[in-house]
Design an enzyme around this catalytic site. Structure first.
Site: not given
Ligand SMILES: Cc1cc2nc3c(=O)[nH]c(=O)nc-3n(C[C@H](O)[C@H](O)[C@H](O)COP(=O)(O)OP(=O)(O)OC[C@H]3O[C@@H](n4cnc5c(N)ncnc54)[C@H](O)[C@@H]3O)c2cc1C
Ligand SMILES: Cc1cc2nc3c(=O)[nH]c(=O)nc-3n(C[C@H](O)[C@H](O)[C@H](O)COP(=O)(O)OP(=O)(O)OC[C@H]3O[C@@H](n4cnc5c(N)ncnc54)[C@H](O)[C@@H]3O)c2cc1C
Lengths: 261, 384
Positions: B268, B363
């Protein structure tokens, strides 16, 4: 079924540079690959083996680093690999390359089928396959587009020619040069890759092959490179645009002006 | 100290580079656009033994080391993060868990298929109301004769819609906290087990993500994975493997973003020269290159420790935390190098940018990694 596949290690680029003084290819600094056509030959061999049983042996003549190309073929599924390597073979042209390979193949024992690529992407002569067949005094089928299979010690294949194709049957042993429409080469497997690393590769030097003095290496090569040159790159074409009849007038005028018609 | 690949690692890298260049990179944009699970390619990965790279030879694997395992994830990550995710779940979260905790019968039943890609697995820990706080799960497993009856929902489960077997975590004792959790191998097709695909994801569109619904699923006791009450410990140990390949995948995606950015920057022209010759563009490129190198070294260090049989939980968390944030920084900068064209799906950096986002979430989110690392550094748990 004993199948031999001749493979060549070539530079991984279509822009092969030529040493203007020696008239030979400059290979330094360019990553090497198995000549793409030869991967098709390996694939064809592996398919025949799957059908008929037996063994696939890959052979290459080249410098010690050509073992990498042999290992790739082992990773694809070839059983044995042979490197024909000796300083005495340096400077071989297609005649002495095919002579040396033919003698090396004979030294390995009985074979039913020899497969080569259609051509090497660097040297591009497509002479080595036919040369090997001549030196071994066996039949050859060049530019093979399809192998129908082997029955009653006879191979049936389709061979590409300018006007179409020919169907050919030949008793074994036979040499075939393989074109790309023949099959799609498989990728190496993980297990094959690991196996290839550990595979012992047999090396044949000038002392291991029954060669007539004066017929191999530079001395045995009748070809002399008089001059090499890089052709002028083609200039881009000219687009004639506009209304159809005006464009046609312009085209006819140009062809006349340039004395093409 | 030795920073070189072994001949074996070198060969695996070469093999994977060719596989990804021929079978993955040319198709990744199309899979993304069509939200298409890349079945053909996944099957080929099975046939070529890619899934089996780091699984024991006795069960159809190649028995290669942790660095080779990372190389596979890294190279897949270069071509398609969805595919890397499929590999991570299949191997790190399912097969390696069965290899480590399964009975001989379970290993015989599942590992050869998982290695050959004729059988697919998923890992069900997260629930609609239990993410970071995994121990708060509501799924239950109640003993009934020679079986357990499972009830509950699992959310966001990668591969769930296509998997033949699910590693499911459920409470066998509601009053025992993390020690009341047990892991089960649940075969698809058992009555009461169903899945529902989740659509509308920001990235990883070629990967299947689904909800698992368990309505009185009868699972034979022979399908308990590890022992009763050890589920939470198994999940944490499993995540140690999973995070490792997530980190490696991030390195690969980031490297791809950098490679695309370098090529584009040389092609580019603006202000009468290639944008690569502008100092501020070189700064972007240099920062990306350094960031990737740091991440790669963290991954390989963790892998090296794994090869030595050392406990590497902290190092894996560091690699996962760093690399998941790093790939987002790098993808952001790659889009910057592409200018407006980087905002279009005509160029792969747009997909890499979207796909990068998941890595700081699953994870264990970045915050969870920080808390684990903090606990290691300070000897004080800040989990509440
Ligand atoms: C595309 C995709 C694939 C996935 N695949 C799998 C899978 O194969 N198997 C499986 O079991 N799960 C899977 N997951 C789930 C994923 O592991 C979770 O979404 C993740 O662990 C976060 O949990 P939550 O979404 O409930 O967020 P929450 O736990 O509700 O967290 C929300 C926010 O709060 C923060 N938070 C929470 N607790 C604390 C704390 N104590 N201190 C500071 N901050 C905190 C988090 O860091 C985050 O920013 C997948 C998710 C997606 C989107
Ligand atoms: C005067 C002269 C000097 C040369 N000096 C050198 C030199 O010093 N060093 C050098 O590396 N090359 C040298 N070459 C080039 C060398 O002779 C050719 O590369 C070689 O003969 C193969 O020819 P080709 O590349 O045209 O292959 P083609 O005939 O196009 O190849 C057809 C098929 O034959 C088989 N085949 C070809 N070559 C080999 C091989 N080596 N081993 C196994 N199978 C093979 C493959 O199956 C291939 O697909 C020289 C050539 C000439 C004319």
């Amino acid at each position: 079924m004993e199948i031999i596949v001749c493979i060549k290690q070539v530079p991984d680029t279509t822009e092969v540079k030529i040493d203007p003084e020696k008239g030979t290819l400059i290979r330094d600094g360019v990553p090497s690959i198995v000549n793409p056509f030869d991967e098709y030959a390996v694939e064809a061999a592996l398919r025949l083996k799957a059908e008929k049983g037996g063994k696939v042996t890959v052979i290459t003549m080249g410098p010690p680093q050509a073992v990498e190309a042999l290992r790739k073929c082992i990773a694809m599924g070839a059983d044995e690999a042979v490197l024909v390597s000796d300083r005495a073979f340096a400077g071989s042209d297609t005649w002495s390359t095919s002579y040396t390979l033919a003698k090396a193949i004979s030294s390995l024992g009985k074979f039913d089928l020899i497969l080569c690529g259609k051509q090497a992407i660097d040297g591009d002569t497509a002479q080595v396959g036919p040369g090997i067949a001549e030196h071994l005094k066996i039949s050859q089928i060049t530019y093979v587009q399809k192998v129908f299979g082997i029955q009653d010690n006879t191979v049936a294949a389709e061979r590409g020619v300018e006007s179409g194709y020919e169907l050919i049957e030949s008793p074994l042993p036979v040499l075939m040069t393989i074109d790309k429409s023949c099959c799609v080469p498989r990728l190496p497997s993980m297990m094959g890759t690991v196996k290839a690393l550990k595979k012992e590769i047999k090396t044949l030097t000038v002392n291991d092959i029954n060669l007539e003095p004066g017929l191999f290496g530079m001395e045995g090569s009748p070809t002399r490179v008089k001059r090499t040159f890089t052709p002028q790159p083609r200039k881009g074409g000219r687009m004639i645009t506009g209304e159809m009849h005006e464009a046609l007038d312009e085209l006819v005028k140009t062809l006349r002006d340039e004395k093409i018609v | 100290m030795n920073f070189s690949y072994t001949p074996e690692q070198e060969a695996v890298k070469g093999m994977m580079e060719e596989f990804v260049a021929k079978e993955v990179t040319p198709y990744a944009a199309q899979w993304d656009k069509e939200e298409k699970f890349p079945w053909d390619t996944v099957r080929k990965m099975g046939e070529l033994g890619i899934f089996g790279t780091a699984l024991p030879e006795a069960y159809g694997g190649s028995g290669l080391d942790a660095i080779c395992h990372a190389i596979v994830a890294e190279e897949l990550g270069k071509g398609c993060s969805s595919l890397r995710g499929i590999y991570s779940v299949q191997i790190s979260l399912v097969a390696k868990t069965i290899a480590a905790f399964g009975t001989e019968e379970q290993k015989q039943k599942y590992l050869p298929g998982l290695a050959a890609g004729t059988l697919f697995g998923c890992f069900g820990l997260t629930e609609p109301n239990s993410g970071s706080d995994a121990a708060s799960m509501l799924s239950t497993a109640v003993e009934d004769g020679d079986s357990y009856i499972l009830n509950g929902n699992k959310m966001w489960i990668t591969n769930a819609g296509i998997a033949d077997v699910a590693v499911i975590y459920a409470k066998t004792d509601k009053n025992a906290g993390p020690k009341g959790i047990t892991a089960f191998l649940v075969d698809r097709g058992l009555p009461g087990f169903s899945t529902k695909d989740i659509h509308g994801k920001l990235g990883l569109k070629a990967s299947n993500t689904a909800e698992i619904i368990m309505d009185n699923v009868r699972v034979p006791k022979t399908n308990v994975l590890g022992s009763v009450g050890k589920g939470f410990a198994i999940a944490m140990s499993t995540l140690d493997n999973g995070r490792y390949t997530v980190a490696a995948g991030c390195v690969g995606s980031a490297q791809a973003a950098l490679d695309y950015a370098k090529k584009y920057a040389k092609e580019r022209n603006q202000f009468g020269k290639p944008i690569a010759a502008h100092q501020l563009v070189q700064q972007l490129i240099a920062d990306m290159a350094v960031d990737i190198e740091c991440g790669r070294l963290l991954v390989y260090k963790a892998g090296h420790m794994k090869n030595l049989g050392q406990k590497s939980t902290k190092e894996v968390c560091m690699a996962k935390y760093y690399c998941s944030e790093m790939v987002n920084r790098v993808a952001y900068k790659a889009v910057q190098v592409f200018g407006g064209y980087g905002f279009s799906d005509e160029y792969p950096v747009e997909r890499i940018f979207r796909d990068a986002r998941i890595n700081t979430l699953y994870e264990g989110t970045s915050q969870i990694q920080q808390l684990i690392i903090g606990n290691f550094e300070l000897g004080m748990s800040a989990f509440v």
